[in-house]
Each structure stands twice: as C-alpha cells, then as structure tokens.
Design a protein around this motif. Structure first.
Motif, PDB file in Angstrom:
ATOM      1  N   SER A 109      41.327 -30.276   4.352  1.00 54.58           N
ATOM      2  CA  SER A 109      42.609 -29.979   5.000  1.00 54.58           C
ATOM      3  C   SER A 109      42.397 -29.406   6.397  1.00 54.58           C
ATOM      4  N   ASP A 110      41.328 -28.642   6.596  1.00 52.65           N
ATOM      5  CA  ASP A 110      41.041 -28.110   7.930  1.00 52.65           C
ATOM      6  C   ASP A 110      40.621 -29.228   8.888  1.00 52.65           C
ATOM      7  N   LEU A 111      39.866 -30.199   8.370  1.00 53.96           N
ATOM      8  CA  LEU A 111      39.510 -31.353   9.200  1.00 53.96           C
ATOM      9  C   LEU A 111      40.764 -32.134   9.579  1.00 53.96           C
ATOM     10  N   ALA A 112      41.695 -32.264   8.640  1.00 54.44           N
ATOM     11  CA  ALA A 112      42.952 -32.956   8.939  1.00 54.44           C
ATOM     12  C   ALA A 112      43.727 -32.217  10.022  1.00 54.44           C
ATOM     13  N   ILE A 113      43.724 -30.895   9.982  1.00 54.74           N
ATOM     14  CA  ILE A 113      44.426 -30.111  11.007  1.00 54.74           C
ATOM     15  C   ILE A 113      43.757 -30.293  12.373  1.00 54.74           C
ATOM     16  N   LEU A 114      42.423 -30.307  12.412  1.00 51.67           N
ATOM     17  CA  LEU A 114      41.727 -30.523  13.683  1.00 51.67           C
ATOM     18  C   LEU A 114      42.064 -31.888  14.280  1.00 51.67           C
ATOM     19  N   ILE A 115      42.081 -32.907  13.446  1.00 55.73           N
ATOM     20  CA  ILE A 115      42.398 -34.259  13.940  1.00 55.73           C
ATOM     21  C   ILE A 115      43.852 -34.316  14.379  1.00 55.73           C
ATOM     22  N   LYS A 116      44.731 -33.686  13.625  1.00 57.38           N
ATOM     23  CA  LYS A 116      46.149 -33.652  13.993  1.00 57.38           C
ATOM     24  C   LYS A 116      46.339 -32.985  15.352  1.00 57.38           C
ATOM     25  N   ARG A 117      45.696 -31.853  15.581  1.00 60.21           N
ATOM     26  CA  ARG A 117      45.810 -31.158  16.867  1.00 60.21           C
ATOM     27  C   ARG A 117      45.247 -32.006  18.005  1.00 60.21           C
ATOM     28  N   HIS A 118      44.186 -32.742  17.719  1.00 62.70           N
ATOM     29  CA  HIS A 118      43.587 -33.614  18.731  1.00 62.70           C
ATOM     30  C   HIS A 118      44.563 -34.728  19.108  1.00 62.70           C
ATOM     31  N   VAL A 119      45.259 -35.287  18.133  1.00 60.35           N
ATOM     32  CA  VAL A 119      46.199 -36.380  18.398  1.00 60.35           C
ATOM     33  C   VAL A 119      47.459 -35.851  19.065  1.00 60.35           C
ATOM     34  N   GLU A 120      47.891 -34.643  18.720  1.00 58.65           N
ATOM     35  CA  GLU A 120      49.122 -34.093  19.284  1.00 58.65           C
ATOM     36  C   GLU A 120      49.005 -33.760  20.771  1.00 58.65           C
ATOM     37  N   GLN A 121      47.824 -33.897  21.357  1.00 58.72           N
ATOM     38  CA  GLN A 121      47.659 -33.647  22.784  1.00 58.72           C
ATOM     39  C   GLN A 121      48.294 -34.743  23.638  1.00 58.72           C
ATOM     40  N   LEU A 122      48.624 -35.872  23.015  1.00 58.01           N
ATOM     41  CA  LEU A 122      49.286 -36.940  23.767  1.00 58.01           C
ATOM     42  C   LEU A 122      50.704 -36.513  24.119  1.00 58.01           C
ATOM     43  N   ALA A 123      51.141 -36.844  25.317  1.00 53.03           N
ATOM     44  CA  ALA A 123      52.449 -36.405  25.804  1.00 53.03           C
ATOM     45  C   ALA A 123      53.597 -37.136  25.114  1.00 53.03           C
ATOM     46  N   THR A 124      53.369 -38.356  24.662  1.00 53.76           N
ATOM     47  CA  THR A 124      54.455 -39.138  24.070  1.00 53.76           C
ATOM     48  C   THR A 124      54.696 -38.813  22.599  1.00 53.76           C
ATOM     49  N   ILE A 125      53.868 -37.974  22.028  1.00 52.81           N
ATOM     50  CA  ILE A 125      53.989 -37.660  20.606  1.00 52.81           C
ATOM     51  C   ILE A 125      54.690 -36.321  20.447  1.00 52.81           C
ATOM     52  N   ARG A 126      55.744 -36.326  19.643  1.00 51.04           N
ATOM     53  CA  ARG A 126      56.468 -35.084  19.376  1.00 51.04           C
ATOM     54  C   ARG A 126      55.726 -34.246  18.324  1.00 51.04           C
ATOM     55  N   SER A 127      55.279 -34.897  17.245  1.00 50.47           N
ATOM     56  CA  SER A 127      54.495 -34.211  16.218  1.00 50.47           C
ATOM     57  C   SER A 127      53.672 -35.249  15.467  1.00 50.47           C
ATOM     58  N   ALA A 128      52.762 -34.761  14.640  1.00 47.25           N
ATOM     59  CA  ALA A 128      51.897 -35.655  13.874  1.00 47.25           C
ATOM     60  C   ALA A 128      51.535 -34.989  12.554  1.00 47.25           C
ATOM     61  N   SER A 129      51.088 -35.806  11.625  1.00 41.33           N
ATOM     62  CA  SER A 129      50.538 -35.288  10.376  1.00 41.33           C
ATOM     63  C   SER A 129      49.303 -36.110  10.052  1.00 41.33           C
ATOM     64  N   ALA A 130      48.324 -35.457   9.451  1.00 38.38           N
ATOM     65  CA  ALA A 130      47.068 -36.132   9.122  1.00 38.38           C
ATOM     66  C   ALA A 130      46.655 -35.766   7.706  1.00 38.38           C
ATOM     67  N   THR A 131      46.064 -36.720   7.020  1.00 34.38           N
ATOM     68  CA  THR A 131      45.545 -36.527   5.666  1.00 34.38           C
ATOM     69  C   THR A 131      44.166 -37.154   5.604  1.00 34.38           C
ATOM     70  N   VAL A 132      43.206 -36.414   5.073  1.00 34.30           N
ATOM     71  CA  VAL A 132      41.843 -36.927   4.937  1.00 34.30           C
ATOM     72  C   VAL A 132      41.679 -37.482   3.538  1.00 34.30           C
ATOM     73  N   ARG A 133      41.389 -38.757   3.438  1.00 37.99           N
ATOM     74  CA  ARG A 133      41.132 -39.423   2.156  1.00 37.99           C
ATOM     75  C   ARG A 133      39.628 -39.493   1.952  1.00 37.99           C
ATOM     76  N   ARG A 134      39.199 -40.285   0.974  1.00 34.63           N
ATOM     77  CA  ARG A 134      37.762 -40.403   0.686  1.00 34.63           C
ATOM     78  C   ARG A 134      36.959 -40.874   1.888  1.00 34.63           C
ATOM     79  N   SER A 135      37.364 -42.007   2.471  1.00 41.75           N
ATOM     80  CA  SER A 135      36.558 -42.556   3.566  1.00 41.75           C
ATOM     81  C   SER A 135      37.380 -42.845   4.814  1.00 41.75           C
ATOM     82  N   ARG A 136      38.611 -42.362   4.850  1.00 36.58           N
ATOM     83  CA  ARG A 136      39.426 -42.591   6.042  1.00 36.58           C
ATOM     84  C   ARG A 136      40.382 -41.436   6.267  1.00 36.58           C
ATOM     85  N   VAL A 137      40.929 -41.429   7.467  1.00 37.79           N
ATOM     86  CA  VAL A 137      41.935 -40.443   7.856  1.00 37.79           C
ATOM     87  C   VAL A 137      43.242 -41.188   8.076  1.00 37.79           C
ATOM     88  N   ASP A 138      44.293 -40.725   7.423  1.00 41.20           N
ATOM     89  CA  ASP A 138      45.622 -41.296   7.623  1.00 41.20           C
ATOM     90  C   ASP A 138      46.397 -40.380   8.550  1.00 41.20           C
TER      91      ASP A 138
END
Length: 182
Positions: A109-138
C-alpha cells in the motif's frame, strides 16, 4: 566474514485454516469438558448425550446421512489443506535494489501511495488512485480535461517512470485508466 542478511519479505501465515482448526478443537474440547464435569457432578451422562451417541452408533456407513456427513467432512478437510499449502501474497515488496548487501522492503500500500503521488504531479490530473497487484500496478486517474487519451498516455509514462525509479521486485507492468470528473 559477515553473516548473510535475512530477507525482509515474509509470506503471510496460514491464519484462515489455523483459525478454523482452532475453533473446531475449542468446541470439541469445551463439549468434552462440560460432559466430563456433568458426569463427575451427577454420576451419569446427560440423557441427550446418551440418545445422540446411541443414534450415531446405530447408523450404518451405507446410509445417506453418514455419506453426506463424511462428504462434508472430507470437503472441509480438503479446503483446509489447500488453504494451508497455498502460498499467500507477500505484504511487502523489495524495491530500490543496489549493490549493498541487504534488502529494502516496502508495504504494497505504501508503494501504491508513492506511485500515486508520482502520477499526481501531472497538471491535467485532478486526483489518482493506485493499487499494487501481484505483478502490476493499476492506476486510475481522474481529470476534467477534454482529451482523456492524452491524459492516460501522460499518466502511463509517469507510472512507468515511477516503476523504473523504485524498481519493485516482481512488478513489471502497469495498467492506467482515465476517468472524467466534473
């Protein structure tokens, strides 16, 4: 000479099958204790216990009730065996590999939060959510932009960049979806 560093990545315990077995043993043990106490205090077994044991003793193995009870017990035992042997998903994932001996681990869950914060740096994105699965990130990004395909592509690049930076072990791909918010 240095001792090897133990791995930080542990598999979760087989708590479901152990809990079912513990509850079953607790019920049987409690019933046995109650019956023994009743026998010691009154000098005889409870009448309901005697009639139940007599009824069980007269049941043949070819009866439908005995076959159904045996089938249910076998299915429960098989499910508990599979639950005990099936490897669980590790709660932590190794990331940031380097040449230093040892391992850096992070909760999924902490890795998902780090990836979410990294993606939310884009100006066109209002918010994001991330989930870490077995071999991929959604990743799901929410934007009020008109061109969601461009937002999705930019978020996909940011997600891949985050995966390259953090380099989590076993997680090699991502799936990014974009949704419009008003």
């Amino acid at each position: 000479m240095r001792a090897p560093v133990p791995a930080l990545i542990y598999r979760p315990t087989r708590s479901a099958s152990a809990t079912v077995l513990a509850l079953l043993l607790l019920i049987i043990g409690g019933l046995g204790t109650w019956l023994t106490g009743y026998r010691l205090l009154t000098g005889s077994w409870p009448q309901r216990t005697v009639t139940t044991l007599n009824a069980i003793g007269t049941v043949s193995f070819s009866s439908i009730a005995a076959l159904i009870a045996a089938g249910i017990a076998a299915a429960c035992g098989l499910l508990m065996l599979v639950a005990a042997l099936w490897p669980g998903r590790p709660r932590h994932v190794a990331f940031l590999p380097d040449d230093i001996p040892g391992q850096t681990a992070l909760h999924r869950s902490d890795l998902a939060i780090l990836i979410k914060r990294h993606v939310e740096q884009l100006a066109t994105i209002r918010s994001a959510s991330a989930t870490v699965r077995r071999s991929r990130v959604d990743v799901v990004v929410f934007s009020d932009a008109d061109d969601l395909d461009a937002v999705r592509e930019a978020a996909s690049e940011k997600t891949d960049e985050a995966l390259e930076v953090f380099n989590p072990e076993g997680i090699t791909r991502s799936r990014v979806r974009a949704r419009r918010v008003s």
